[in-house]
Design a protein around this motif. Sequence first.
Motif, short mmCIF file in Angstrom:
data_model
loop_
_atom_site.label_atom_id
_atom_site.label_comp_id
_atom_site.label_asym_id
_atom_site.label_seq_id
_atom_site.Cartn_x
_atom_site.Cartn_y
_atom_site.Cartn_z
N GLY A 153 -8.43 2.46 -4.26
CA GLY A 153 -8.00 1.85 -3.01
C GLY A 153 -7.24 0.55 -3.22
N HIS A 154 -6.56 0.10 -2.19
CA HIS A 154 -5.74 -1.12 -2.22
C HIS A 154 -6.55 -2.30 -1.70
CE1 HIS A 154 -2.38 -3.85 -1.22
NE2 HIS A 154 -1.67 -3.15 -2.09
N SER A 187 -12.43 -1.49 3.48
CA SER A 187 -13.62 -1.31 2.66
C SER A 187 -13.51 -2.03 1.33
CB SER A 187 -13.90 0.18 2.43
OG SER A 187 -12.78 0.80 1.82
N GLU A 206 -5.88 -4.38 0.40
CA GLU A 206 -5.79 -4.56 1.85
C GLU A 206 -6.59 -3.52 2.63
OE1 GLU A 206 -4.51 -7.11 3.39
OE2 GLU A 206 -3.96 -8.00 1.47
N ASN A 207 -7.13 -2.51 1.94
CA ASN A 207 -8.01 -1.56 2.63
C ASN A 207 -9.27 -2.28 3.10
OD1 ASN A 207 -6.15 0.32 1.88
ND2 ASN A 207 -7.48 1.42 0.45
N SER A 225 -3.23 -4.70 -7.18
CA SER A 225 -3.36 -3.44 -6.47
C SER A 225 -2.02 -2.74 -6.61
CB SER A 225 -3.70 -3.65 -5.00
OG SER A 225 -5.05 -4.01 -4.82
N GLN A 250 0.82 -1.20 0.00
CA GLN A 250 0.00 0.00 0.00
C GLN A 250 0.86 1.26 0.00
OE1 GLN A 250 -3.57 0.00 2.59
NE2 GLN A 250 -2.76 -1.90 3.46
N GLY A 283 -1.20 4.42 0.06
CA GLY A 283 -2.16 5.44 0.45
C GLY A 283 -2.83 6.10 -0.73
#
Length: 359
Positions: A327-328, A333, A330-331, A353, A271, A273
């Motif tokens: 988003g990644h 959501s 691993e996020n 990702s 990730q 961000g």
Amino acid sequence: MNEELEDLRKQIDAVDRTLLGLINDRARLAMQIAKVKADSGETGTYYRPDREANVLKSVLKHNQGPLSDEEMARLAREIMSACLALQQLLRIAFLGPSGTFTEEAAHKHFGRSIRTLAADSIDDVFREVESDNADYGIVPIENSTQGIVNSTLDMFLESALKIVGEVELQIRQHLISNAGEASEIDVLYSHQQSLAQCKRWLATNLPGVKCIPVYSNADAARRASDEPRAAAIAGEDAAETYRLPILRKNIQDAPSNTTRFLIIGKQETGQTGADKTTLLVSTPNKPGALFGLLQPLAENNVSMTRIESRPSHFVNWDYVFFLDLDGHVENPSVKDSLEALRAQAGLFKVLGSYPKAVL
């Protein structure tokens, strides 16, 4: 000589010596990292897309000018590229021949301290990476004026490679030729897409010139280099490769014409961000099926930035969908959305990702 001018030049010399020392300090640290990894038995690539993306973001955050963010990012990439080459000289497969916009995008993303490997097709770019002849590949995915590159999407249906990064390249089309003036040009070589992107300019400035489509702008430049009254539409890399003067710069009809490229490899990317996730999904052909796939994204407040459909290649009239999410994986959501999607999709595949393009 003016004393003030002489003093400023001495200050520049002192700064240059400081820069030289700091760059070499960075290179020595990169070599130490390589040694620590080797001593610990860590193998594989030293290139970390997430790490480089974070370094570039930090550079831009702290840049106070007068150099632009774009120029500072370019300089930082080249320093990272040179330092990484002391650890591992990356081999990057691209859609050839040499001098194409895809190779230019490879240099923008990885810097110049790499070995580029020209492939004959997008399929071959994938195969070069799959067979470990190349560490990474770079392939076009979409153009802001001409749309999606279907052959790239189709390869993801069968390949196990991951998307590990992306790069956006503003396509600057130039008229290049050994002819002294545009009025001396009798024939123009270009890729069909570039002819379309420069249609209005050509009609106004070269109305009587015969336009011959070829399979790449690099090939157009090669042909033009052999004919004194021929020209090509191509980028700066092709002009440099085939030693052709640029007669007119930026002849594209749309000034903001941009192509997005994907970096493909075998690793997972951490990730940063500011990431994207790309998926491949399919669903039975029934009412509300697509809505059912998209509903978990809305419920988890995940933004979908792009959707494309392609024939599945398995059953006539069945389609698969390519989705770009913000988003990644691993996020939380995004992860919740993917779990819900996986439960109802006939085919579900996370293509990667990866960090969003930095300039």
